[in-house]
Design an enzyme around this catalytic site. Sequence first.
Site, PDB file in Angstrom:
ATOM      1  N   ARG A 131     -10.597  46.855   4.595  1.00 36.33           N
ATOM      2  CA  ARG A 131      -9.438  45.836   4.293  1.00 36.33           C
ATOM      3  C   ARG A 131      -9.834  45.119   2.950  1.00 36.33           C
ATOM      4  NH1 ARG A 131      -5.591  45.307   7.396  1.00 36.33           N
ATOM      5  NH2 ARG A 131      -6.846  45.223   9.341  1.00 36.33           N
ATOM      6  N   ARG A 191       0.972  55.828  21.131  1.00 36.60           N
ATOM      7  CA  ARG A 191       0.734  56.911  20.105  1.00 36.60           C
ATOM      8  C   ARG A 191       0.209  58.436  20.683  1.00 36.60           C
ATOM      9  NH1 ARG A 191      -1.192  52.570  15.903  1.00 36.60           N
ATOM     10  NH2 ARG A 191       0.959  51.690  15.140  1.00 36.60           N
ATOM     11  N   HIS A 233      -0.314  49.133   1.488  1.00 33.65           N
ATOM     12  CA  HIS A 233      -1.919  49.691   1.747  1.00 33.65           C
ATOM     13  C   HIS A 233      -1.730  50.881   0.619  1.00 33.65           C
ATOM     14  CE1 HIS A 233      -2.189  48.028   5.492  1.00 33.65           C
ATOM     15  NE2 HIS A 233      -2.221  48.933   6.343  1.00 33.65           N
ATOM     16  N   ASN A 246       3.029  48.398   4.028  1.00 33.84           N
ATOM     17  CA  ASN A 246       2.742  48.599   5.466  1.00 33.84           C
ATOM     18  C   ASN A 246       3.729  48.052   6.499  1.00 33.84           C
ATOM     19  OD1 ASN A 246       1.270  46.431   4.231  1.00 33.84           O
ATOM     20  ND2 ASN A 246       0.841  45.996   6.400  1.00 33.84           N
ATOM     21  N   THR A 298       9.734  37.061  16.068  1.00 29.59           N
ATOM     22  CA  THR A 298       8.968  36.189  14.945  1.00 29.59           C
ATOM     23  C   THR A 298       7.795  36.520  14.303  1.00 29.59           C
ATOM     24  OG1 THR A 298       7.575  35.253  16.958  1.00 29.59           O
ATOM     25  CG2 THR A 298       9.674  34.321  16.584  1.00 29.59           C
ATOM     26  N   GLY A 299       7.050  37.940  14.690  1.00 32.31           N
ATOM     27  CA  GLY A 299       5.886  38.245  13.968  1.00 32.31           C
ATOM     28  C   GLY A 299       6.293  39.147  12.598  1.00 32.31           C
ATOM     29  N   ALA A 300       5.103  39.299  12.019  1.00 30.18           N
ATOM     30  CA  ALA A 300       5.344  39.839  10.637  1.00 30.18           C
ATOM     31  C   ALA A 300       6.301  40.939  10.431  1.00 30.18           C
ATOM     32  CB  ALA A 300       3.975  40.219  10.062  1.00 30.18           C
ATOM     33  N   VAL A 301       5.957  42.157  11.724  1.00 33.54           N
ATOM     34  CA  VAL A 301       6.891  43.338  11.727  1.00 33.54           C
ATOM     35  C   VAL A 301       8.170  42.905  12.440  1.00 33.54           C
ATOM     36  CG1 VAL A 301       6.910  45.619  12.809  1.00 33.54           C
ATOM     37  CG2 VAL A 301       4.751  44.734  11.815  1.00 33.54           C
TER      38      VAL A 301
END
Length: 339
Positions: A237, A101, A244, A317, A13-16
């Site tokens: 930002r 990462r 970006h 992004n 449900t998030g942006a990504v």
Amino acid sequence: MSKKFTVAVVGATGAVGTQILECLEGRNFPVQEIKLLATASNAGDILEFHGQPVTVEEVKQDSFEGVDIALFAAGPAIASQLAPVAAGAGTVCIDCSSAWRMDADVPLIIPEVNPDALAGYRKKGIVSSPTASVVQLAVALKPLHDFAGIKRMVVSTYEAVSSTGNRAIDELRVQTGELLNGRPAKVDVYPHRIAFNCLPQVDAFNDDGYTREEQKVIDETAKVMAATIKTTATCIRVPVFYAHSASVNIETGKKLTPEKARELLKGAAGVVLVDDPAESEYPMCMDAAGQDEVFVGRIREDKSIANGLNLWVVSDNLRKGAATNAVQIAELLVEKYLQ
């Protein structure tokens, strides 16, 4: 890709997460069954996949039984806790957060840059996708590095609010409306107002004065490109919703002219060259938003050193910087390892 797979999207449900769903659909990924997972607060939400409603389930430790591939877009805390659980159940995990990462046993992958490193996923069953700014930098720099050997990079990133998530997108929208109507803007997500402002802070500060985002640019670029590039970064930002931008200065081991750089980039995978300053043609956020490519322009010689070059790099992004890259990793896994 003849075989089809059961795919889970964690943080759907998030942006990504919502962009991952769009990418899976748009790229016709071979999905047999889709599982949409999120925290308890979003469980029960209804999303669509290929025109069909799908109910979001609460993500739990037993959510991954029978799942072939899980794409994590839920933040480092959930990825740290649940990716090993999912991998233990036989699921290959692709994580968009910072959790894995820099783990030596987890490959950090950009398919256009280091596809062969993906074989390392077998160690832990986890693959990591770099931070968005590193994705676009590495895609643009890889062909230049292969030709001329980048020794040093000075980069300033100008990062959209969408990388912080939906709350930041909403805050910029609301703040902008309030200020345009002569009302004070409430500050919640960032330390200061973001509308009509620039913040020289992306993420928290480390003891040395660099932010975590700036350290990610330094560390992740080196890992993805398997190169000892001396890098310094400043991350800012900016009041932009999507995409970006980065101002990049590189010093190379051998001479790389702007003309040669354009030639190399014009044929590079995932790159769109937009470089005609006389016609005011150069990469811009409004053109990159919603696209999957990395846009490069403003290529010119740095005349202050013998082998220097400046360039401007822009990419969405949420798309190539996160969702698209994760789905491309899944495609590469299917093509090379999971059939």
